[in-house]
Design a protein around this motif. Structure first.
Motif, PDB file in Angstrom:
ATOM      1  N   ASP A  36     -13.861   3.253  -1.023  1.00 25.27           N
ATOM      2  CA  ASP A  36     -13.326   4.516  -1.856  1.00 25.27           C
ATOM      3  C   ASP A  36     -12.077   4.213  -2.679  1.00 25.27           C
ATOM      4  O   ASP A  36     -11.178   3.886  -1.917  1.00 25.27           O
ATOM      5  N   LYS A  37     -12.101   4.675  -3.927  1.00 31.39           N
ATOM      6  CA  LYS A  37     -10.891   4.202  -4.808  1.00 31.39           C
ATOM      7  C   LYS A  37      -9.647   5.569  -4.406  1.00 31.39           C
ATOM      8  O   LYS A  37      -8.663   5.125  -4.578  1.00 31.39           O
ATOM      9  N   PHE A  39      -9.088   5.958  -1.199  1.00 25.74           N
ATOM     10  CA  PHE A  39      -8.784   5.548   0.105  1.00 25.74           C
ATOM     11  C   PHE A  39      -7.366   4.783   0.214  1.00 25.74           C
ATOM     12  O   PHE A  39      -6.329   5.205   1.065  1.00 25.74           O
ATOM     13  N   GLN A  40      -6.947   3.839  -0.557  1.00 27.35           N
ATOM     14  CA  GLN A  40      -5.826   3.148  -0.562  1.00 27.35           C
ATOM     15  C   GLN A  40      -4.706   3.948  -0.907  1.00 27.35           C
ATOM     16  O   GLN A  40      -3.536   3.821  -0.279  1.00 27.35           O
ATOM     17  N   PRO A  41      -4.542   4.783  -2.113  1.00 29.38           N
ATOM     18  CA  PRO A  41      -3.474   5.367  -2.319  1.00 29.38           C
ATOM     19  C   PRO A  41      -3.101   6.547  -1.198  1.00 29.38           C
ATOM     20  O   PRO A  41      -2.001   6.597  -0.993  1.00 29.38           O
ATOM     21  N   MET A  42      -4.092   7.206  -0.618  1.00 29.86           N
ATOM     22  CA  MET A  42      -4.051   7.974   0.430  1.00 29.86           C
ATOM     23  C   MET A  42      -3.230   7.343   1.613  1.00 29.86           C
ATOM     24  O   MET A  42      -2.070   7.869   1.919  1.00 29.86           O
ATOM     25  N   GLN A  43      -3.874   6.174   2.007  1.00 26.64           N
ATOM     26  CA  GLN A  43      -3.112   5.501   3.244  1.00 26.64           C
ATOM     27  C   GLN A  43      -1.556   5.103   2.556  1.00 26.64           C
ATOM     28  O   GLN A  43      -0.787   5.240   3.745  1.00 26.64           O
ATOM     29  N   ASP A  44      -1.550   4.648   1.449  1.00 26.48           N
ATOM     30  CA  ASP A  44      -0.077   4.350   1.188  1.00 26.48           C
ATOM     31  C   ASP A  44       0.986   5.714   1.278  1.00 26.48           C
ATOM     32  O   ASP A  44       1.976   5.535   1.682  1.00 26.48           O
ATOM     33  N   PHE A  45       0.125   6.792   0.831  1.00 26.36           N
ATOM     34  CA  PHE A  45       1.108   7.962   0.801  1.00 26.36           C
ATOM     35  C   PHE A  45       1.411   8.304   2.368  1.00 26.36           C
ATOM     36  O   PHE A  45       2.573   8.686   2.479  1.00 26.36           O
ATOM     37  N   THR A  46       0.429   8.234   3.108  1.00 25.71           N
ATOM     38  CA  THR A  46       0.688   8.785   4.461  1.00 25.71           C
ATOM     39  C   THR A  46       1.582   7.876   5.299  1.00 25.71           C
ATOM     40  O   THR A  46       2.287   8.398   6.227  1.00 25.71           O
ATOM     41  N   ARG A  47       1.479   6.588   4.792  1.00 29.55           N
ATOM     42  CA  ARG A  47       2.303   5.572   5.652  1.00 29.55           C
ATOM     43  C   ARG A  47       3.804   5.959   5.344  1.00 29.55           C
ATOM     44  O   ARG A  47       4.901   5.619   5.990  1.00 29.55           O
ATOM     45  N   LYS A  48       4.307   6.353   4.151  1.00 24.87           N
ATOM     46  CA  LYS A  48       5.358   6.676   3.702  1.00 24.87           C
ATOM     47  C   LYS A  48       6.095   8.215   4.002  1.00 24.87           C
ATOM     48  O   LYS A  48       7.342   8.197   3.924  1.00 24.87           O
TER      49      LYS A  48
END
Length: 176
Positions: A36-37, A39-48
């Motif tokens: 899902d497009k 998914f990665q931006p959400m993961q990057d946001f939650t990591r930071k």
């Protein structure tokens, strides 16, 4: 004990993750995967971002699907962090032992340090006692030498005094 509590926390995170998954299924919403497009931006946001205040501005903007997927992602990330922390605790336990072992080791180490220090002090005392005995022996020799020198000086003084008296008498006899 820490491992037990971490396992309890992991179980609670697992339950929360299941609740999010059931929430998405019951409302026929999509659980995002790596393809899902979003998914990665959400993961990057939650990591930071790990503070509630980081997410508050989005509460009114995000849909239920977005909120649930963010919650799921946070659950997975927390679980991953807990797993890594548990692995490090287990490695520490294997290599260093448990708290009782470390406390025993610390106490034994402290006692060993004290014993070593005591042995060192006893050796120092012994050395100092030997040096004191040697100094006292030297002092006794110096005192004996001093007394001998004093006696010889007094004897010489008395002889000189007698000689002076004798010479004075001679002079008196010759002057008369």
């Amino acid at each position: 004990m820490e491992l037990k509590l971490l396992n309890v926390a992991r179980a609670r995170i697992g339950e929360l993750r299941q609740d999010y998954e059931e929430f998405l299924k019951s409302r026929q919403l999509r659980q995002w995967t790596a393809d899902d497009k979003r998914f990665q931006p959400m993961q990057d946001f939650t990591r930071k971002h790990n503070l509630l205040s980081d997410y508050e501005p989005f509460f009114k903007q995000w849909s239920a699907e977005e909120m649930a997927n963010v919650g799921l992602t946070l659950c997975f990330q927390v679980d991953t962090m807990m797993n890594k922390y548990m692995e490090s605790l287990e490695r520490t336990f294997v290599t260093q032992g448990g708290i009782k072992e470390r406390m025993h080791q610390a106490r034994t180490g402290y006692r060993q340090q004290q014993d070593n220090r005591m042995t060192e002090m006893e050796q120092t005392i012994s050395t100092l006692q030997q040096q004191l005995a040697q100094a006292q022996a030297e002092a006794a020799q110096w005192k004996a030498s001093y007394e001998d020198l004093k006696q010889r000086a007094l004897d010489a003084y008395r002889k000189q005094e007698e000689e002076i008296k004798r010479l004075k008498k001679e002079m008196e006899v010759n002057n008369l």
